[in-house]
Write a protein that holds these residues in place. Structure first.
Motif, PDB file in Angstrom:
ATOM      1  N   PRO A 190      71.231 -23.114 -13.243  1.00 28.58           N
ATOM      2  CA  PRO A 190      71.270 -23.289 -11.790  1.00 28.58           C
ATOM      3  C   PRO A 190      70.008 -24.021 -11.321  1.00 28.58           C
ATOM      4  O   PRO A 190      68.936 -23.903 -11.931  1.00 28.58           O
ATOM      5  N   TRP A 191      70.135 -24.772 -10.236  1.00 31.86           N
ATOM      6  CA  TRP A 191      69.025 -25.578  -9.715  1.00 31.86           C
ATOM      7  C   TRP A 191      67.705 -24.829  -9.597  1.00 31.86           C
ATOM      8  O   TRP A 191      66.680 -25.342 -10.045  1.00 31.86           O
ATOM      9  N   PRO A 192      67.675 -23.649  -8.970  1.00 31.99           N
ATOM     10  CA  PRO A 192      66.369 -22.982  -8.808  1.00 31.99           C
ATOM     11  C   PRO A 192      65.700 -22.666 -10.149  1.00 31.99           C
ATOM     12  O   PRO A 192      64.487 -22.803 -10.286  1.00 31.99           O
ATOM     13  N   ILE A 193      66.479 -22.281 -11.124  1.00 32.67           N
ATOM     14  CA  ILE A 193      65.902 -21.966 -12.434  1.00 32.67           C
ATOM     15  C   ILE A 193      65.446 -23.242 -13.125  1.00 32.67           C
ATOM     16  O   ILE A 193      64.364 -23.289 -13.715  1.00 32.67           O
ATOM     17  N   TYR A 194      66.249 -24.309 -13.047  1.00 28.70           N
ATOM     18  CA  TYR A 194      65.886 -25.591 -13.648  1.00 28.70           C
ATOM     19  C   TYR A 194      64.569 -26.083 -13.047  1.00 28.70           C
ATOM     20  O   TYR A 194      63.662 -26.503 -13.789  1.00 28.70           O
ATOM     21  N   LEU A 195      64.446 -26.023 -11.729  1.00 23.62           N
ATOM     22  CA  LEU A 195      63.196 -26.439 -11.078  1.00 23.62           C
ATOM     23  C   LEU A 195      62.038 -25.558 -11.512  1.00 23.62           C
ATOM     24  O   LEU A 195      60.921 -26.047 -11.729  1.00 23.62           O
ATOM     25  N   GLY A 196      62.279 -24.273 -11.651  1.00 26.41           N
ATOM     26  CA  GLY A 196      61.239 -23.371 -12.129  1.00 26.41           C
ATOM     27  C   GLY A 196      60.785 -23.719 -13.542  1.00 26.41           C
ATOM     28  O   GLY A 196      59.585 -23.705 -13.845  1.00 26.41           O
ATOM     29  N   VAL A 197      61.744 -24.060 -14.398  1.00 25.18           N
ATOM     30  CA  VAL A 197      61.403 -24.487 -15.753  1.00 25.18           C
ATOM     31  C   VAL A 197      60.542 -25.746 -15.703  1.00 25.18           C
ATOM     32  O   VAL A 197      59.550 -25.862 -16.424  1.00 25.18           O
ATOM     33  N   LEU A 198      60.907 -26.697 -14.846  1.00 24.69           N
ATOM     34  CA  LEU A 198      60.117 -27.928 -14.727  1.00 24.69           C
ATOM     35  C   LEU A 198      58.691 -27.640 -14.267  1.00 24.69           C
ATOM     36  O   LEU A 198      57.730 -28.190 -14.822  1.00 24.69           O
ATOM     37  N   VAL A 199      58.546 -26.781 -13.276  1.00 26.59           N
ATOM     38  CA  VAL A 199      57.204 -26.442 -12.774  1.00 26.59           C
ATOM     39  C   VAL A 199      56.384 -25.766 -13.872  1.00 26.59           C
ATOM     40  O   VAL A 199      55.224 -26.128 -14.119  1.00 26.59           O
ATOM     41  N   LEU A 200      56.985 -24.798 -14.545  1.00 29.30           N
ATOM     42  CA  LEU A 200      56.263 -24.075 -15.598  1.00 29.30           C
ATOM     43  C   LEU A 200      55.920 -24.973 -16.781  1.00 29.30           C
ATOM     44  O   LEU A 200      54.803 -24.905 -17.306  1.00 29.30           O
ATOM     45  N   THR A 201      56.857 -25.814 -17.205  1.00 28.46           N
ATOM     46  CA  THR A 201      56.588 -26.680 -18.356  1.00 28.46           C
ATOM     47  C   THR A 201      55.604 -27.793 -17.995  1.00 28.46           C
ATOM     48  O   THR A 201      54.849 -28.243 -18.858  1.00 28.46           O
TER      49      THR A 201
END
Length: 165
Positions: A56-67
């Motif tokens: 889902p978008w929010p998790i994908y964006l969270g992964v991008l921020v964390l990585t």
């Protein structure tokens, strides 16, 4: 050979002796004998295909921020250990940039390959303002930022193509 291009044995040991080096080198993909950025981008497709593309978008964006944050840390340490801020072996930036390029890619291998090609184009070409950030921002943030911008440009073009095809 130029230190920016080839790792000698001492540099390879220094890089891989720290967990940040393994991350920054894309778990070994940055150790390819040539085209390290392309090798890193290709390696990034595997976790994208098997883990990220259906998030889902929010998790994908969270992964991008964390990585991205992980990359700033890892590439900063790895660059210091190598004595070269943005050595070709440091390819975690390609992972994150590639994942951003594919953030809203339509389903299918053809779209994934188009996103790959667009990201590589923008990463190598570095049009304005990407080139300016690449020249001015140093350290781990500098390593990561230009590829994040290249990924954003690739994502935008991919979405425009998808809209009109």
């Amino acid at each position: 050979m130029n230190a920016k291009h080839a790792l000698d044995d001492a540099q390879r040991r220094a890089l891989l002796a720290h967990p940040a080096g393994w991350i920054a080198a894309g778990f070994g993909s940055g150790l390819a004998p040539f085209a390290q950025g392309t090798a890193g981008s290709l390696a990034a497709l595997l976790p994208w295909w098997f883990l990220l593309r259906e998030l889902p978008w929010p998790i994908y964006l969270g992964v991008l921020v964390l990585t991205f944050a992980l990359g700033v840390w890892a590439c900063g340490i790895a660059g210091a250990r190598l004595g070269v801020d943005d050595h070709r072996a440091l390819v975690w930036d390609e992972f994150v940039g590639q994942w951003l390029a594919l953030i809203a890619a339509p389903a299918g291998v053809a779209w994934m390959l188009a996103g790959f090609a667009l990201f590589r184009l923008f990463d190598v070409w570095k049009p304005w303002p990407i080139r300016g950030f690449d020249r001015r921002v140093k350290g781990g943030l500098g390593v990561m930022l230009d590829d994040l911008l290249a990924g954003a440009a690739a994502a935008l073009v991919l979405q425009l193509v998808a809209r009109f095809v």
